[in-house]
Design an enzyme around this catalytic site. Structure first.
Site, PDB file in Angstrom:
ATOM      1  CG  HIS A 230       3.152   3.850   8.743  1.00 15.34           C
ATOM      2  ND1 HIS A 230       3.239   4.655   7.623  1.00 15.34           N
ATOM      3  CD2 HIS A 230       2.766   2.621   8.290  1.00 15.34           C
ATOM      4  CE1 HIS A 230       2.934   3.951   6.547  1.00 15.34           C
ATOM      5  NE2 HIS A 230       2.648   2.717   6.918  1.00 15.34           N
TER       6      HIS A 230
ATOM      7  NE  ARG B 146       6.968   0.765   5.092  1.00 21.10           N
ATOM      8  CZ  ARG B 146       5.753   0.211   5.023  1.00 21.10           C
ATOM      9  NH1 ARG B 146       5.615  -1.060   4.713  1.00 21.10           N
ATOM     10  NH2 ARG B 146       4.679   0.921   5.279  1.00 21.10           N
TER      11      ARG B 146
ATOM     12  NE  ARG C 172      -1.551  -2.384   2.807  1.00 26.82           N
ATOM     13  CZ  ARG C 172      -1.714  -3.671   2.497  1.00 26.82           C
ATOM     14  NH1 ARG C 172      -2.844  -4.058   1.987  1.00 26.82           N
ATOM     15  NH2 ARG C 172      -0.755  -4.553   2.723  1.00 26.82           N
TER      16      ARG C 172
ATOM     17  CE  LYS D 212      25.836  -5.388  -5.968  1.00 23.03           C
ATOM     18  NZ  LYS D 212      26.053  -4.360  -6.982  1.00 23.03           N
TER      19      LYS D 212
HETATM   20  N1   CP Z   1      -0.359  -0.125   5.947  1.00 27.41           N
HETATM   21  C1   CP Z   1       0.841  -0.359   5.377  1.00 27.41           C
HETATM   22  O1   CP Z   1       1.861   0.266   5.715  1.00 27.41           O
HETATM   23  O2   CP Z   1       0.826  -1.320   4.413  1.00 27.41           O
HETATM   24  P1   CP Z   1       2.089  -1.755   3.543  1.00 27.41           P
HETATM   25  O3   CP Z   1       3.067  -2.421   4.489  1.00 27.41           O
HETATM   26  O4   CP Z   1       1.563  -2.680   2.493  1.00 27.41           O
HETATM   27  O5   CP Z   1       2.704  -0.510   2.973  1.00 27.41           O
END
Ligand code: CP
Length: 310
Positions: A140, A112, A62, A90
């Site tokens: 997040h 991320r 997502r 690597k």
């Molecule tokens: N909600 C969410 O972060 O989903 P993904 O890990 O698929 O990005």
């Protein structure tokens, strides 16, 4: 959009750094962008000429896709790097990766990473704006914002709502950003989960820890279940999945305790039949796919605002 307001942040690293005015402005900007995604031609020139790099060191469906969709709908040039196809395999360090990406002069980096604080560290090595797409167990922010947008859209407000968050609070960056965001916007947040997965000090964040599933869900306006994060678990913290589903899984009977118009939310991916039963996930109160739709609009707003637009 909010008149007379200037978005003051170069980066979006967490909800913690945002004020209620900032959150309101991001959500209002996202609302104004939302209709672009329902046009026959889903593209505006707003970020034409801007370069956005999505740097994902953890799996994502997502978040990564919707940052890419958001950027492309605003005509930015987007490039994706994942850990498995990068030179991290690597042995290249994150700092070296960051310096090399910075040498290509991107405007925004969306990152991320499994390490809490990685996006913050990145800001020290790049001139680009940095957006946190999930760092370890920390935050997040885009998820927190899309969750708030979905609730505000469905309920018309965020203040005075009872938001129940159920599950693995300890490992959940979604829960952390959600607690910070919803409380800043005037909601009351209640949490419940296995005692081993409830961190200490949640009261300092403004959340109330409940002692039963019934208590957390009773009269709730929003019931948000969290994914059991198998990848971050120490087995001793968690009962078996069957036991977890029996004690903490949200069923139709549990949802019946919430307000009749309560929203069922989940950040995805769902462990169906463990934290959330399929008939509830797919039921009439579920707004799980609305969350995904709103994720594109929120990420359009985030990209737009960190690039110096107001
Ligand atoms: N909600 C969410 O972060 O989903 P993904 O890990 O698929 O990005």
């Amino acid at each position: 959009m909010t008149t007379g307001y200037f978005f003051p942040h170069r980066h979006i690293l967490g909800i913690d750094n945002l004020t209620a005015d900032d959150i309101h402005h991001i959500l209002t900007t996202a609302e104004s962008f939302k209709e672009i995604s329902s046009r026959p031609i889903k593209k505006v020139p707003t970020l034409r000429g801007n370069t956005i790099i999505n740097l994902f060191f953890e799996p994502s469906t997502r978040t990564r896709l919707s940052f890419e969709v958001a950027a492309k709908r605003m005509s930015a040039d987007t490039f994706n790097i994942s850990a498995s196809t990068s030179s991290a395999t690597k042995g290249e360090t994150l700092i070296d990766t960051a310096r090399n990406i910075a040498a290509m002069n991107p405007d925004t980096i969306v990152i991320r990473h499994s390490c809490s604080g990685a996006p913050h560290m990145l800001t020290r090595y790049v001139d680009a704006a940095v957006i946190n797409a999930g760092d370890g167990t920390h935050e997040h922010p885009s998820q927190g914002l899309l969750d708030m947008l979905t609730v505000r859209e469905k309920k018309g407000r965020l203040d005075g709502l009872k938001v129940a968050i159920i599950g693995d609070i300890l490992h959940s960056r979604v829960a952390h950003s959600g607690i910070l965001g919803f409380t800043k916007m005037g909601s009351e947040v209640f949490v419940y989960g296995p005692s081993t997965l409830i961190p200490k000090g949640l009261d300092h964040l403004g959340a109330t820890v409940c002692s039963s599933l019934n208590e957390v869900v009773e009269d709730a306006d929003v019931v948000m279940t969290l994914r059991i994060q198998k990848e971050r678990q120490n087995d001793s913290l968690l009962p078996s999945f069957r036991e977890y589903a029996r004690k903490f899984g949200v069923t139709r009977n549990v949802i019946a305790l919430a307000k009749p118009d309560a929203l069922v939310m989940h950040p995805g991916p769902i462990n169906r039949g463990i934290e959330l039963m399929p008939d509830v996930a797919d039921g009439s109160r579920s707004v799980i796919l609305d969350q995904v739709t709103n994720g594109v609009a929120v990420r359009m707003a985030m990209l737009y605002l960190v690039m110096g637009n107001t």
